[in-house]
Write an enzyme that holds these catalytic residues in place. Structure first.
Site, short mmCIF file in Angstrom:
data_model
loop_
_atom_site.label_atom_id
_atom_site.label_comp_id
_atom_site.label_asym_id
_atom_site.label_seq_id
_atom_site.Cartn_x
_atom_site.Cartn_y
_atom_site.Cartn_z
N ASP A 29 9.57 11.89 2.04
CA ASP A 29 8.71 10.85 1.48
C ASP A 29 8.61 9.64 2.41
O ASP A 29 9.61 9.24 3.02
CB ASP A 29 9.25 10.41 0.12
CG ASP A 29 8.26 9.56 -0.65
OD1 ASP A 29 7.05 9.68 -0.39
OD2 ASP A 29 8.70 8.77 -1.50
N ASN A 77 -0.34 17.57 -4.05
CA ASN A 77 -0.79 16.96 -2.79
C ASN A 77 -2.20 17.37 -2.40
O ASN A 77 -2.79 16.77 -1.48
CB ASN A 77 0.18 17.30 -1.65
CG ASN A 77 1.47 16.53 -1.72
OD1 ASN A 77 2.50 16.95 -1.19
ND2 ASN A 77 1.47 15.39 -2.40
#
Length: 249
Positions: A29, A77
């Site tokens: 991340d 995503n």
């Protein structure tokens, strides 16, 4: 091997490298925010993050870790801008080409968690080749979660079990037997979950497998993640008292 002495920092000296967790999982991340802080396009952050992954995976192999699982691309995503998605997939292709060339030398096994059927034919072929080569090696196994979501994994497992049950081919429903229907079948659950980037969420990652994992959060963005960050996380993990719902006697 006792205390691993390759790193001379005080933190690294606290790590007992003879007593590592078997399995570490990491949410990759912070790539986009890393790029934006530098006035760069988000795609530049993913390129930097790919290099960090390569370095961290090598370090984990070198210290003797058995399993490393990384959250590379989630089922959510796909909502990102098409150019960003295309960049991530291109970087993965590049990494797999290089990994295939080095697998014999490095003796690193690779597996993929997630629905890869929707990926490009070229990427699916690379994944198949990587899996085939991995069958010949022992050692550190790197699991790449690609088009993966924890809830999606559980739904797929339930459907597969239900189909087996209808065909009188399902074993008794226990936690152990159900785990065999997950992408991670045959792999021990992660002991340590690491989330860089400052967020304090699980983000649909290994929901079943992380039931008793220890979590480690850090503000460091993924492209800035170093071997020392891994050392810090492991050292922190090694100072925890894992009771798995019981009490210490």
């Amino acid at each position: 091997m006792g205390l691993f002495s390759r790193k001379k920092t005080r933190q690294a000296e606290e790590v007992d490298f003879s007593n590592l967790p078997r399995h570490i999982a990491i949410i990759l991340d912070g790539n986009g925010r890393w790029a934006q802080k530098r006035g760069l396009p988000r795609t530049a952050g993913h390129a930097a993050g790919a290099e960090t992954f390569r370095r961290v995976a090598t370090y984990c192999k070198d210290i003797g870790l058995e399993y490393l699982t990384v959250y590379a691309f989630s089922t959510e995503n796909w909502k990102r801008p098409p150019q960003e998605v295309e960049t991530i997939m291109s970087l993965l292709e590049k990494y797999l080409y290089e990994a295939i060339e080095r697998m014999e030398r490095d003796k690193v096994k690779m597996e993929f968690f997630g629905d890869v059927s929707v990926l490009s034919p070229k990427l699916r072929d690379l994944i198949a080749r990587t899996r085939e080569i991995s069958r010949h090696y022992e050692g550190c196994q790197v699991n790449i979660c690609l088009n993966y979501g924890g809830r999606d994994e559980l739904l797929r497992a339930v459907r597969t079990y239900a189909e087996a049950y209808r065909n009188d081919a399902a074993p008794e429903l226990t936690e152990e037997n159900f785990s065999r229907y997950l992408y991670s079948a045959g792999i021990p659950d992660p002991d340590l979950m690491i989330r860089p980037g400052g967020e304090l969420r699980q983000s649909n990652f290994l929901l079943w497998q992380s039931a008793y994992a220890e979590w480690y959060f850090t503000d460091t963005l993924w492209p800035d993640f170093t071997d020392r960050e891994i050392d810090r996380a492991i050292a922190d993990y090694q100072h925890r008292d894992r009771r798995f719902g019981g009490i210490k006697v």
